[in-house]
Design a protein around this motif. Structure first.
Motif, PDB file in Angstrom:
ATOM      1  N   GLU A 175      -9.661   8.143   3.735  1.00  0.00           N
ATOM      2  CA  GLU A 175      -9.032   7.296   4.742  1.00  0.00           C
ATOM      3  C   GLU A 175      -8.842   5.901   4.166  1.00  0.00           C
ATOM      4  OE1 GLU A 175      -9.467   5.671   9.317  1.00  0.00           O
ATOM      5  OE2 GLU A 175     -10.749   7.306   8.632  1.00  0.00           O
ATOM      6  N   TYR A 176      -7.618   5.422   4.236  1.00  0.00           N
ATOM      7  CA  TYR A 176      -7.243   4.111   3.709  1.00  0.00           C
ATOM      8  C   TYR A 176      -6.858   3.234   4.896  1.00  0.00           C
ATOM      9  CZ  TYR A 176      -7.210   6.629  -0.688  1.00  0.00           C
ATOM     10  OH  TYR A 176      -7.583   7.379  -1.779  1.00  0.00           O
ATOM     11  N   THR A 177      -7.695   2.243   5.195  1.00  0.00           N
ATOM     12  CA  THR A 177      -7.439   1.346   6.313  1.00  0.00           C
ATOM     13  C   THR A 177      -6.795   0.086   5.756  1.00  0.00           C
ATOM     14  OG1 THR A 177      -9.347   2.243   7.479  1.00  0.00           O
ATOM     15  CG2 THR A 177      -8.482   0.131   8.265  1.00  0.00           C
ATOM     16  N   GLU A 178      -5.479   0.073   5.839  1.00  0.00           N
ATOM     17  CA  GLU A 178      -4.721  -1.057   5.306  1.00  0.00           C
ATOM     18  C   GLU A 178      -3.287  -1.001   5.813  1.00  0.00           C
ATOM     19  OE1 GLU A 178      -3.786  -0.618   0.970  1.00  0.00           O
ATOM     20  OE2 GLU A 178      -5.145   1.102   1.097  1.00  0.00           O
ATOM     21  N   ASN A 179      -2.646  -2.148   5.869  1.00  0.00           N
ATOM     22  CA  ASN A 179      -1.228  -2.231   6.198  1.00  0.00           C
ATOM     23  C   ASN A 179      -0.440  -2.156   4.901  1.00  0.00           C
ATOM     24  OD1 ASN A 179      -1.607  -2.595   9.015  1.00  0.00           O
ATOM     25  ND2 ASN A 179      -2.128  -4.728   8.642  1.00  0.00           N
ATOM     26  N   ASN A 235      -0.368  -0.247   9.713  1.00  0.00           N
ATOM     27  CA  ASN A 235       1.078  -0.264   9.910  1.00  0.00           C
ATOM     28  C   ASN A 235       1.813  -0.174   8.578  1.00  0.00           C
ATOM     29  OD1 ASN A 235       0.732  -0.610  12.718  1.00  0.00           O
ATOM     30  ND2 ASN A 235       0.373  -2.787  12.384  1.00  0.00           N
ATOM     31  N   ILE A 236       3.005   0.390   8.636  1.00  0.00           N
ATOM     32  CA  ILE A 236       3.857   0.475   7.452  1.00  0.00           C
ATOM     33  C   ILE A 236       5.104  -0.344   7.728  1.00  0.00           C
ATOM     34  CG2 ILE A 236       5.208   2.000   5.976  1.00  0.00           C
ATOM     35  CD1 ILE A 236       3.182   4.226   6.666  1.00  0.00           C
ATOM     36  N   SER A 237       5.359  -1.305   6.850  1.00  0.00           N
ATOM     37  CA  SER A 237       6.518  -2.186   6.989  1.00  0.00           C
ATOM     38  C   SER A 237       7.473  -1.956   5.835  1.00  0.00           C
ATOM     39  CB  SER A 237       6.061  -3.647   7.002  1.00  0.00           C
ATOM     40  OG  SER A 237       7.166  -4.508   6.973  1.00  0.00           O
TER      41      SER A 237
END
Length: 160
Positions: free
Chosen positions: A85-89, A117-119
């Motif tokens: 699990e990667y907790t990052e935007n 979120n993915i931007s």
């Protein structure tokens, strides 16, 4: 440091065209057009962003890998992300990046999850044809996808 665990079982999907082709007998991976990365990099939960992103010395965070590639590479690149699990935007500012997680259809406890979120904020393309293609394959994404790009692009979400 241990090498990341990257397994590649069958990548076939009944609902979407397969962008990766996997040969189980030879364990070879080939990319379907337009995804033919020139360079491959690796991210794993046991990595470090001080590493070089190679298979034996993976980076720790996905965003670090994206930023490093966007700053230094002009060719197509694949980022292979190990289970965890990667907790990052995540922010993409250019295309020609494939973000790939191994798919394990036999063991649902082995997943690659992005919590954040993915931007997509692409400003200019590298060329006029197939400009700025981004592929995300094999991730469970918990967050939103926001696109504020000023340039034409394609975002593929496969098996997500």
């Amino acid at each position: 440091m241990n090498a990341p665990i990257l397994t590649l079982p069958s990548l076939a999907s009944a609902s979407a065209p397969n962008l990766l082709n996997y040969n189980a007998s030879t364990k070879a991976v080939s990319y379907a057009a337009p995804f033919r990365p020139q360079y491959s990099y690796y991210v794993a939960k046991n990595g470090s962003d001080a590493n070089d992103g190679s298979y034996s010395r993976p980076w720790l965070t996905i965003q670090y890998a994206i930023s490093a590639i966007e700053a230094s590479e002009s060719d197509d690149c694949a980022i292979h992300v190990a289970f965890g699990e990667y907790t990052e935007n995540l922010t993409f500012t250019r295309g020609y990046i494939s973000l790939i997680s191994p798919l394990n259809t036999q063991d649902t406890s082995e997943i690659c999850k992005i919590t954040g979120n993915i931007s997509v904020a692409i400003v200019a393309g590298r060329d006029g044809l197939n400009t700025n293609t981004i592929l995300l394959q094999g991730f469970l994404v918990s967050g939103s996808v926001v696109d504020t790009s000023l340039s034409q692009h394609t975002l593929f979400l496969q098996d997500c």
